[in-house]
Write a protein that holds these residues in place. Sequence first.
Motif, short mmCIF file in Angstrom:
data_model
loop_
_atom_site.label_atom_id
_atom_site.label_comp_id
_atom_site.label_asym_id
_atom_site.label_seq_id
_atom_site.Cartn_x
_atom_site.Cartn_y
_atom_site.Cartn_z
N GLU A 144 0.95 12.35 -6.78
CA GLU A 144 -0.05 11.36 -7.99
C GLU A 144 0.77 10.86 -8.78
O GLU A 144 1.75 11.21 -9.33
CB GLU A 144 -1.14 12.39 -8.63
CG GLU A 144 -2.72 12.54 -9.35
CD GLU A 144 -3.65 13.26 -9.18
OE1 GLU A 144 -3.26 14.21 -9.24
OE2 GLU A 144 -4.03 12.92 -10.30
N LYS A 150 -1.03 5.93 -8.15
CA LYS A 150 -2.08 6.69 -7.21
C LYS A 150 -3.08 7.67 -8.21
O LYS A 150 -1.89 7.92 -9.29
CB LYS A 150 -1.57 7.36 -6.45
CG LYS A 150 -1.91 8.88 -5.50
CD LYS A 150 -2.47 8.33 -4.77
CE LYS A 150 -2.79 9.21 -3.76
NZ LYS A 150 -2.17 10.08 -2.22
N ASP A 164 -7.36 1.52 -2.28
CA ASP A 164 -5.85 1.94 -0.41
C ASP A 164 -5.56 1.16 0.36
O ASP A 164 -4.64 1.35 0.67
CB ASP A 164 -6.99 3.26 -0.57
CG ASP A 164 -7.24 4.55 -1.34
OD1 ASP A 164 -6.39 5.45 -1.88
OD2 ASP A 164 -7.71 4.38 -2.65
N VAL A 182 -2.45 -0.56 -0.07
CA VAL A 182 -0.72 0.08 -0.46
C VAL A 182 -0.71 0.26 1.82
O VAL A 182 -1.44 0.87 2.06
CB VAL A 182 -0.95 0.95 -0.94
CG1 VAL A 182 0.12 1.91 -0.98
CG2 VAL A 182 -1.50 1.17 -2.30
N SER A 236 2.64 8.39 -8.76
CA SER A 236 3.51 6.79 -8.15
C SER A 236 2.73 5.68 -8.34
O SER A 236 1.50 5.29 -8.29
CB SER A 236 3.26 7.18 -6.84
OG SER A 236 4.12 8.12 -5.99
N TRP A 263 -5.95 5.56 -4.75
CA TRP A 263 -4.83 3.69 -5.53
C TRP A 263 -5.68 3.19 -6.04
O TRP A 263 -6.80 3.15 -5.95
CB TRP A 263 -3.98 3.48 -4.95
CG TRP A 263 -2.86 3.89 -4.10
CD1 TRP A 263 -2.92 5.10 -2.49
CD2 TRP A 263 -1.45 4.02 -3.93
NE1 TRP A 263 -2.13 5.79 -1.81
CE2 TRP A 263 -0.51 5.43 -2.96
CE3 TRP A 263 -0.92 3.77 -5.29
CZ2 TRP A 263 0.53 4.86 -3.05
CZ3 TRP A 263 0.07 3.83 -4.86
CH2 TRP A 263 1.33 4.68 -4.72
N ARG A 264 -5.36 2.95 -7.56
CA ARG A 264 -5.82 1.70 -8.10
C ARG A 264 -4.95 1.21 -8.62
O ARG A 264 -3.98 0.93 -8.95
CB ARG A 264 -6.24 2.27 -9.47
CG ARG A 264 -7.41 3.35 -9.03
CD ARG A 264 -8.83 2.57 -8.74
NE ARG A 264 -9.80 3.94 -8.60
CZ ARG A 264 -10.12 5.21 -7.10
NH1 ARG A 264 -9.14 4.59 -6.20
NH2 ARG A 264 -11.68 5.68 -7.23
N GLU A 265 -5.27 -0.18 -9.30
CA GLU A 265 -4.55 -1.09 -9.42
C GLU A 265 -4.20 -0.91 -11.17
O GLU A 265 -4.74 -0.62 -11.79
CB GLU A 265 -5.25 -2.89 -9.74
CG GLU A 265 -4.26 -3.63 -10.12
CD GLU A 265 -4.92 -5.09 -9.84
OE1 GLU A 265 -5.74 -5.34 -8.95
OE2 GLU A 265 -3.82 -6.36 -10.72
N TYR A 285 0.33 -0.96 -8.17
CA TYR A 285 -0.66 -0.16 -7.99
C TYR A 285 -0.72 1.35 -8.02
O TYR A 285 1.09 1.77 -8.04
CB TYR A 285 -1.54 -0.18 -6.06
CG TYR A 285 -1.69 -1.39 -5.54
CD1 TYR A 285 -3.00 -2.14 -6.60
CD2 TYR A 285 -0.74 -2.36 -5.59
CE1 TYR A 285 -3.17 -3.48 -6.07
CE2 TYR A 285 -1.00 -3.51 -4.87
CZ TYR A 285 -2.36 -3.88 -5.00
OH TYR A 285 -2.78 -5.49 -4.85
N ARG A 302 0.83 6.18 1.55
CA ARG A 302 -0.68 6.05 1.11
C ARG A 302 -0.66 7.47 0.08
O ARG A 302 -1.41 7.66 -0.33
CB ARG A 302 -1.34 5.46 1.80
CG ARG A 302 -2.48 4.63 2.06
CD ARG A 302 -4.06 4.24 2.54
NE ARG A 302 -3.76 2.97 2.92
CZ ARG A 302 -3.97 2.28 3.76
NH1 ARG A 302 -5.13 2.99 5.07
NH2 ARG A 302 -3.30 1.31 3.90
#
Length: 342
Positions: free
Chosen positions: A191, A151, A179, A182, A193, A156-158, A149, A187
Amino acid sequence: MLAKQIAASGPISVAEYMRVANDAYYNASDPLGAEGDFITAPEISQIFGEMIGLCLTDLWMRQNRPNPCHYVELGPGRGTMATDCLRAMAKFDFNPSVHFVETSVALRAKQATNVHRAQFHDRIDSLPDNGSMLIVANEFFDALPIKQYVKTDSGWREQLIAIAQDGHFHKVAGIQAVDHLVPLDIRNAPENSIFETCPIASDILYTLMSRLRAQGGMLLIIDYGYSRSGLGSTLQAIKSHKFADPFTNPGEHDLTAHVNFMELSNLAMMRDMRISGPCGQGAWLESLGINARAAMLAATSPTRAEDIFTACARLTKPDQMGELFKVMAISAQDWVTPEGFG
Ligand code: SAH
């Protein structure tokens, strides 16, 4: 195959990329050994498998020799560890039945030659349900597909893998917000990460834990990884003993990720299992007596003494495999604690 798949149906998860690439890789040939792409502890020295054999025998004896008791190995490579391990066990009249969980056709052929009595399984579900199981997984969990995932500026996105016009694979962030997948404590990470998780490892562990609770036994995990969860990508490719780009030529190199021992140990804690470790492979082997075994072996074959001590150092020294590689045992609560964990 992956290029066609992505071109036809769009970006895929890191897990799917890793699954397809490793299936092709492990099925094509035997990647192990000095002449292959990577070398594992059992291929470095017979002592590694012997020490595991002694650990399992000791556990079996202190548990009053349950019968039946099965030796189970996940991803046994060439069958080298099982050969050394079973030889050490046989010295104590411990001759369990042998079950290998292996998906590679090429490696199964080698395993069958090295361990004649091995029975093969595509999946863990078909392992015997009568009797205790002593399950060993050396460098198995690191080959399982991970999800990543990332950031982004909108959460958060896959992490997905896409393919460019020129045929190069590259990473893209998925569209859906994830999100909730995670952990809370990370969380708010900055950005870009990356958070990794291995749902397949959790599934396998869940199933094996249910079996161990019902049937008795232990799962011994030996792998490189981290004891505390962190951020960052650990996805790596190894070709001819060197790091390669994981996004070039998938299926032609070994794709692995560091094992998150904390995630596995937390799952085991929730299921109220007995957990030993993780501790460094070096400390574990030393506590089981690897140095005495190396000295004994060197005394019986003096011409090989230097090689034996070099191999032993490779397995145990902190700047070699001794610390990055970790050992963790998960066993039924009503089983005695395994040796080696201090
Ligand atoms: N344990 C061996 C080999 C490690 S390489 C050693 O230490 O030398 C990883 C092994 O896991 C290979 O045997 C590979 O074919 C097997 N493997 C990888 N993914 C698997 C899966 N999903 N199910 C079963 N076996 C798998």
